[in-house]
Motif scaffolding. Structure first.
Motif, PDB file in Angstrom:
ATOM      1  N   GLU A 562      47.840  35.394  44.028  1.00 49.56           N
ATOM      2  CA  GLU A 562      46.494  35.884  43.760  1.00 49.56           C
ATOM      3  C   GLU A 562      45.504  35.060  44.575  1.00 49.56           C
ATOM      4  O   GLU A 562      45.721  33.871  44.793  1.00 49.56           O
ATOM      5  CB  GLU A 562      46.146  35.764  42.277  1.00 49.56           C
ATOM      6  N   GLN A 563      44.443  35.688  45.004  1.00 49.19           N
ATOM      7  CA  GLN A 563      43.428  34.946  45.745  1.00 49.19           C
ATOM      8  C   GLN A 563      42.737  33.933  44.839  1.00 49.19           C
ATOM      9  O   GLN A 563      42.356  34.252  43.714  1.00 49.19           O
ATOM     10  CB  GLN A 563      42.369  35.898  46.301  1.00 49.19           C
ATOM     11  N   GLU A 564      42.579  32.750  45.347  1.00 47.56           N
ATOM     12  CA  GLU A 564      41.870  31.701  44.605  1.00 47.56           C
ATOM     13  C   GLU A 564      40.392  32.066  44.497  1.00 47.56           C
ATOM     14  O   GLU A 564      39.804  32.656  45.404  1.00 47.56           O
ATOM     15  CB  GLU A 564      42.030  30.362  45.340  1.00 47.56           C
ATOM     16  N   ASN A 565      39.806  31.738  43.361  1.00 45.79           N
ATOM     17  CA  ASN A 565      38.370  31.956  43.109  1.00 45.79           C
ATOM     18  C   ASN A 565      37.974  33.429  43.043  1.00 45.79           C
ATOM     19  O   ASN A 565      36.792  33.763  43.150  1.00 45.79           O
ATOM     20  CB  ASN A 565      37.512  31.255  44.185  1.00 45.79           C
ATOM     21  N   LEU A 566      38.945  34.287  42.873  1.00 45.35           N
ATOM     22  CA  LEU A 566      38.647  35.712  42.749  1.00 45.35           C
ATOM     23  C   LEU A 566      38.427  36.047  41.277  1.00 45.35           C
ATOM     24  O   LEU A 566      39.169  35.581  40.402  1.00 45.35           O
ATOM     25  CB  LEU A 566      39.808  36.551  43.301  1.00 45.35           C
ATOM     26  N   ALA A 567      37.418  36.843  40.982  1.00 46.54           N
ATOM     27  CA  ALA A 567      37.132  37.226  39.602  1.00 46.54           C
ATOM     28  C   ALA A 567      38.310  37.999  39.019  1.00 46.54           C
ATOM     29  O   ALA A 567      39.029  38.689  39.756  1.00 46.54           O
ATOM     30  CB  ALA A 567      35.866  38.074  39.551  1.00 46.54           C
ATOM     31  N   PRO A 568      38.531  37.923  37.701  1.00 46.90           N
ATOM     32  CA  PRO A 568      39.633  38.670  37.078  1.00 46.90           C
ATOM     33  C   PRO A 568      39.544  40.164  37.408  1.00 46.90           C
ATOM     34  O   PRO A 568      38.460  40.748  37.369  1.00 46.90           O
ATOM     35  CB  PRO A 568      39.423  38.412  35.583  1.00 46.90           C
ATOM     36  N   SER A 569      40.678  40.740  37.736  1.00 43.93           N
ATOM     37  CA  SER A 569      40.699  42.142  38.154  1.00 43.93           C
ATOM     38  C   SER A 569      40.526  43.077  36.965  1.00 43.93           C
ATOM     39  O   SER A 569      40.982  42.800  35.855  1.00 43.93           O
ATOM     40  CB  SER A 569      42.021  42.453  38.864  1.00 43.93           C
ATOM     41  N   LYS A 570      39.856  44.199  37.206  1.00 43.09           N
ATOM     42  CA  LYS A 570      39.745  45.255  36.199  1.00 43.09           C
ATOM     43  C   LYS A 570      40.734  46.385  36.477  1.00 43.09           C
ATOM     44  O   LYS A 570      40.753  47.377  35.745  1.00 43.09           O
ATOM     45  CB  LYS A 570      38.313  45.805  36.184  1.00 43.09           C
ATOM     46  N   ASP A 571      41.532  46.217  37.523  1.00 47.18           N
ATOM     47  CA  ASP A 571      42.505  47.241  37.900  1.00 47.18           C
ATOM     48  C   ASP A 571      43.669  47.235  36.906  1.00 47.18           C
ATOM     49  O   ASP A 571      44.355  46.225  36.742  1.00 47.18           O
ATOM     50  CB  ASP A 571      43.016  46.966  39.315  1.00 47.18           C
ATOM     51  N   MET A 572      43.883  48.370  36.245  1.00 48.92           N
ATOM     52  CA  MET A 572      44.908  48.457  35.217  1.00 48.92           C
ATOM     53  C   MET A 572      46.308  48.230  35.784  1.00 48.92           C
ATOM     54  O   MET A 572      47.169  47.620  35.139  1.00 48.92           O
ATOM     55  CB  MET A 572      44.818  49.835  34.557  1.00 48.92           C
ATOM     56  N   ARG A 573      46.569  48.675  37.006  1.00 45.67           N
ATOM     57  CA  ARG A 573      47.890  48.485  37.611  1.00 45.67           C
ATOM     58  C   ARG A 573      48.164  46.998  37.857  1.00 45.67           C
ATOM     59  O   ARG A 573      49.267  46.505  37.622  1.00 45.67           O
ATOM     60  CB  ARG A 573      47.989  49.273  38.925  1.00 45.67           C
ATOM     61  N   ILE A 574      47.155  46.302  38.347  1.00 45.98           N
ATOM     62  CA  ILE A 574      47.312  44.867  38.614  1.00 45.98           C
ATOM     63  C   ILE A 574      47.541  44.108  37.315  1.00 45.98           C
ATOM     64  O   ILE A 574      48.443  43.262  37.221  1.00 45.98           O
ATOM     65  CB  ILE A 574      46.074  44.325  39.361  1.00 45.98           C
ATOM     66  N   ASN A 575      46.758  44.419  36.303  1.00 47.96           N
ATOM     67  CA  ASN A 575      46.890  43.698  35.037  1.00 47.96           C
ATOM     68  C   ASN A 575      48.206  44.010  34.337  1.00 47.96           C
ATOM     69  O   ASN A 575      48.809  43.132  33.706  1.00 47.96           O
ATOM     70  CB  ASN A 575      45.702  44.030  34.126  1.00 47.96           C
ATOM     71  N   THR A 576      48.676  45.252  34.455  1.00 48.38           N
ATOM     72  CA  THR A 576      49.975  45.608  33.883  1.00 48.38           C
ATOM     73  C   THR A 576      51.082  44.821  34.580  1.00 48.38           C
ATOM     74  O   THR A 576      51.990  44.280  33.940  1.00 48.38           O
ATOM     75  CB  THR A 576      50.234  47.114  34.024  1.00 48.38           C
ATOM     76  N   THR A 577      51.005  44.744  35.896  1.00 48.71           N
ATOM     77  CA  THR A 577      52.014  44.008  36.664  1.00 48.71           C
ATOM     78  C   THR A 577      51.997  42.524  36.310  1.00 48.71           C
ATOM     79  O   THR A 577      53.052  41.884  36.197  1.00 48.71           O
ATOM     80  CB  THR A 577      51.762  44.181  38.173  1.00 48.71           C
ATOM     81  N   LYS A 578      50.805  41.991  36.121  1.00 44.78           N
ATOM     82  CA  LYS A 578      50.690  40.570  35.776  1.00 44.78           C
ATOM     83  C   LYS A 578      51.425  40.273  34.473  1.00 44.78           C
ATOM     84  O   LYS A 578      52.129  39.260  34.350  1.00 44.78           O
ATOM     85  CB  LYS A 578      49.213  40.203  35.665  1.00 44.78           C
ATOM     86  N   ARG A 579      51.291  41.179  33.500  1.00 45.65           N
ATOM     87  CA  ARG A 579      52.000  40.990  32.226  1.00 45.65           C
ATOM     88  C   ARG A 579      53.509  41.115  32.413  1.00 45.65           C
ATOM     89  O   ARG A 579      54.291  40.350  31.830  1.00 45.65           O
ATOM     90  CB  ARG A 579      51.534  42.035  31.209  1.00 45.65           C
ATOM     91  N   LEU A 580      53.931  42.065  33.242  1.00 47.94           N
ATOM     92  CA  LEU A 580      55.365  42.282  33.448  1.00 47.94           C
ATOM     93  C   LEU A 580      56.006  41.102  34.173  1.00 47.94           C
ATOM     94  O   LEU A 580      57.178  40.782  33.942  1.00 47.94           O
ATOM     95  CB  LEU A 580      55.597  43.577  34.225  1.00 47.94           C
ATOM     96  N   LEU A 581      55.257  40.443  35.051  1.00 45.88           N
ATOM     97  CA  LEU A 581      55.778  39.257  35.738  1.00 45.88           C
ATOM     98  C   LEU A 581      56.087  38.137  34.748  1.00 45.88           C
ATOM     99  O   LEU A 581      57.018  37.351  34.946  1.00 45.88           O
ATOM    100  CB  LEU A 581      54.770  38.770  36.781  1.00 45.88           C
ATOM    101  N   GLU A 582      55.303  38.081  33.684  1.00 45.60           N
ATOM    102  CA  GLU A 582      55.546  37.076  32.647  1.00 45.60           C
ATOM    103  C   GLU A 582      56.671  37.500  31.707  1.00 45.60           C
ATOM    104  O   GLU A 582      57.402  36.671  31.177  1.00 45.60           O
ATOM    105  CB  GLU A 582      54.260  36.853  31.850  1.00 45.60           C
ATOM    106  N   GLN A 583      56.824  38.806  31.545  1.00 51.15           N
ATOM    107  CA  GLN A 583      57.773  39.331  30.562  1.00 51.15           C
ATOM    108  C   GLN A 583      59.194  39.448  31.102  1.00 51.15           C
ATOM    109  O   GLN A 583      60.166  39.226  30.375  1.00 51.15           O
ATOM    110  CB  GLN A 583      57.273  40.698  30.081  1.00 51.15           C
TER     111      GLN A 583
END
Length: 727
Positions: A562-583
């Motif tokens: 992820e880019q450093e200093n980038l605001a949290p994304s509102k993109d649902m695909r990105i956020n879903t993937t972020k959770r799956l990477l942890e799961q």
């Protein structure tokens, strides 16, 4: 007195009755059996308004306007009024009244510009005196055809929405038959020298492909697994299934495998006429088309129909003739093999324009291959799947869906294509393990300098980021031999860069490539290491397909960051993937991919259900063809193309354009880059235009007039000119 339909420049006149009967016969010929009587009736009625003296005067040079296209629709409206088949009156009215305008919206009849308004009873009084067209009755007899079979299909619909959707498809299809028949009949009279004929030897093509496949080595476990997976697909091809799912890992040979399946099916069914290959992005069409051209040579004419392809002949009279016929075939897809984009394909089913819908009837009797089907926008899934379902059920076609990250479309098929049997061609996935030849690592938040340092330590690497701006910034701090790819480069330059990358990789020259997502799908490049900025899971897995593609290494490495200093994304695909990477420890696992798409579809459930032409429609004469088509966008492209005059070829094309030769517009696509456009005065395009960096050629074409802002290495430097003009 003889009435005429057309007058040529040399004074020849086509008898109107010949045009009406000729168009009717062609429309009937183009239609599948279910629609033949209707197509003939519509063709016979479409130009009866030309029997009016007012129209004949126009052929003689009068400038007095006369609307002839609504007349046949008015006559059929009267016939249907006392008929039990009255529900089909709007179908005839849309096709006939709109055969010059494109399919207009339905409505109450009170709104100007709609189909019902044009054929309303209150407007009949304009057809008197010289505008009286009733002389048609001495030449043709209009009759209501038998609608029994069609009525049965509509009665079988479970919901009112299904009924309206199907009615809209029937209308578009018959409109397509009429439009093409009208055009071809007119062309045969006005330009009899034109030859559209194309022949394909599918038998020889299949033999050549089989020989090519037999040459593929099986000297490594991966290559042996690739052969087994492909053979499984051929063995599971089911004659009774109409939708074939080909879910194969990246690098397992989906393209040739799907082509083999398509050729086998065309040869096994004498009614099949063509193969249509639908690819999501123009950036990968050239590669696929080149493979097919190199393999088949002149055995099978291949029509490329997309914005980046030019029909300008390369050399020789024979090549010129071939290209002219292909250019003609791009109008109606009367060609044995077509390679096109998803945008072109689905607009040719869902649009209102004549030029788009003219191709629809030639999707009949076809094998349609959809590559990278997972790239379909979620909100467009309903109209797209409905379209494929109707083409399969009513037009005797079959579909093959390809992907390395196949979504589970089962519920969507059940809802929107319920009558199309589905078969999965790969049932045993045990060989997929041989293609798990990369290791994933999540780096979390990283500075660009960190990514650049890691890339410098690799024998070769690919870095994929989410925006053109990011690609430019990162590229500038990369050291060593490097390449940049984005849509801010012209297609000509991108093609050259990809060729250089391919050559360097083959020569094992250390390189770093920075790219946007355009490199992810279908481009055959094999890197030792891939860095992918966090995005949807499908994008990450596609990016991984560019790593250790041939399995020459024990494992390749894919780093997610992820880019450093980038605001949290509102993109649902990105956020879903972020959770799956942890799961999930293995994001390539079937369970992970299924959960990803389940969440995507569930999150967008309302958008999927709402995107229907039937929304708010209670009667067939209310269908909003034009309004729906304008909202239907497979690609949300808020940009305007800017031509880069970068070499002698582009310079000559622009000179021809200046002299009024608009035939060069398609060729100029190869020299065009998109600039963001919106209604803000500070958007990229508006700023550049206001400051004089872009010149308007008064033809809807904009040209960069200062090439210091374009570099073939990394394209149009938006940041440079914005910094310059805004300071």
């Amino acid at each position: 007195m003889e009435k005429y339909a057309h007058t040529t420049d040399d004074g020849r006149q086509q008898p109107l009755i010949a045009h009406l009967t000729g168009t009717a016969e062609l429309a009937e010929q183009y239609a599948v059996d279910l629609f033949k009587p209707l197509a003939h009736a519509i063709g016979l009625a479409h130009d009866i308004g030309k029997y009016a003296i007012a129209f004949q005067n126009r052929l003689a040079g009068s400038k007095v306007p006369f609307e002839h296209s609504a007349c046949g629709a008015i006559e059929y409206r009267k016939l249907f009024e006392q008929s039990p088949n009255a529900p089909f009156a709007p179908l005839f009215a849309y096709c006939i009244a709109c055969h010059h305008t494109g399919l207009q919206d339905g409505g109450s009849g009170s709104k100007e510009g709609t189909m019902p308004y044009r054929i309303a009873k209150k407007r009949e009084n304009q057809y008197v005196g010289d505008c009286d067209y009733s002389a048609y009755k001495d030449a043709v007899t209009l009759e209501i055809p038998d609608f029994t079979a069609l009525m049965k299909h509509l009665h079988d619909m479970h919901t009112a929405q299904d009924l309206v959707e199907l009615y809209a498809f029937f209308t578009r299809y018959l409109f397509s038959c009429l439009i093409d028949a009208d055009y071809i009949n007119t062309e045969k009279f006005c330009k009899p020298e034109i030859c559209r004929e194309q022949k394909a030897d599918f038998q020889t093509a299949n033999r050549l492909l089989s020989q090519e496949l037999s040459k593929l080595p099986s000297d490594t476990p991966l290559r042996a697994a690739r052969t087994r997976i492909q053979n499984q697909a051929y063995q599971n091809a089911n004659e009774n299934a109409k939708i074939h799912i080909l879910n194969m890992p990246t690098g397992s040979g989906k393209t040739y495998c799907s082509l083999k399946l398509a050729l086998d099916k065309v040869l096994s069914d004498k009614h099949k006429k063509r193969i249509i290959y639908v690819i999501p992005y123009t950036g990968i069409i050239d590669q696929t088309a080149k493979k097919f051209h190199d393999l088949f040579k002149d055995i099978v004419p291949i029509l490329q129909h997309h914005s980046n392809f030019t029909f300008e002949p390369a050399n020789g009279d024979e090549d010129k003739t071939t290209m002219e016929r292909l250019k003609l075939a791009s109008e109606n897809w009367d060609s044995p093999m077509i390679i096109t984009t998803a945008v072109q394909f689905f607009e040719s089913v869902c649009h209102y324009r004549k030029s788009s819908l003219r191709k629809l009837h030639n999707m009949a009797d076809s094998i349609i291959v959809f590559d990278e089907i997972h790239t379909l926008p979620t909100e467009c899934l309903q109209p797209c799947i409905r379209a494929v379902g109707y083409i399969i059920k009513f037009l005797n076609s079959e579909a093959i869906f390809l992907s390395a990250t196949m979504p589970d479309y089962t519920k969507l098929f059940e809802a929107y294509a319920p009558d199309c049997p589905v078969v999965h061609l790969i049932k045993d996935t045990s060989d997929f393990t041989y293609f798990k030849n990369v290791q994933f690592a999540n780096l979390g938040k990283c500075a660009y300098e960190t990514i650049a340092e890691k890339a410098a330590q690799c024998s070769n690497s690919l870095i994929i980021v989410n925006s053109k701006k990011s690609a430019r910034e990162l590229y500038k701090i990369i050291t060593g031999k490097k390449y940049h790819l984005s849509t801010l480069m012209t297609p000509v330059d991108r093609e050259q860069i990809i060729k250089k990358i391919t050559d360097d990789l083959k020569a094992t020259i250390p390189i770093t490539v920075v790219s946007t997502s355009l490199i992810e799908a279908g481009i055959d490049l094999d890197f030792a290491v891939v860095f992918r900025e966090l995005n949807g899971l499908d994008s990450i897995l596609q990016a991984a397909g560019r790593c250790n593609r041939e399995g020459r290494r024990a494992f390749g490495s894919v780093y997610i960051f992820e880019q450093e200093n980038l605001a949290p994304s509102k993109d649902m695909r990105i956020n879903t993937t972020k959770r799956l990477l942890e799961q999930f420890s293995d994001i390539t696992a079937k369970e992970c991919i299924e959960q990803y798409y389940n969440e995507i579809f569930y999150f967008n459930k309302e958008k999927i259900e709402e995107n229907s032409i039937a929304n708010g429609v209670e009667r067939p004469d209310e269908i909003p063809f034009m309004t729906f088509a304008k909202k239907f966008q497979l690609i949300q492209d808020n940009s305007i193309g800017v031509v880069i005059n970068q070499d002698e070829t582009s310079n000559q094309l622009l000179k021809r354009l200046k002299n009024g030769d608009h035939s060069v517009l398609r060729s100029l696509q190869q020299y065009t880059v998109p600039l963001k456009y919106n209604f803000s005065e500070n958007c990229e395009f508006q700023t550049a235009f206001r400051k004089g960096i872009i010149e308007d050629y008064n033809t809807g074409v904009f040209v960069l007039n200062n090439n210091q802002y374009y570099n073939e290495e990394y394209g149009l430097d938006v940041a440079m000119y914005l910094d310059t003009v805004l300071t």
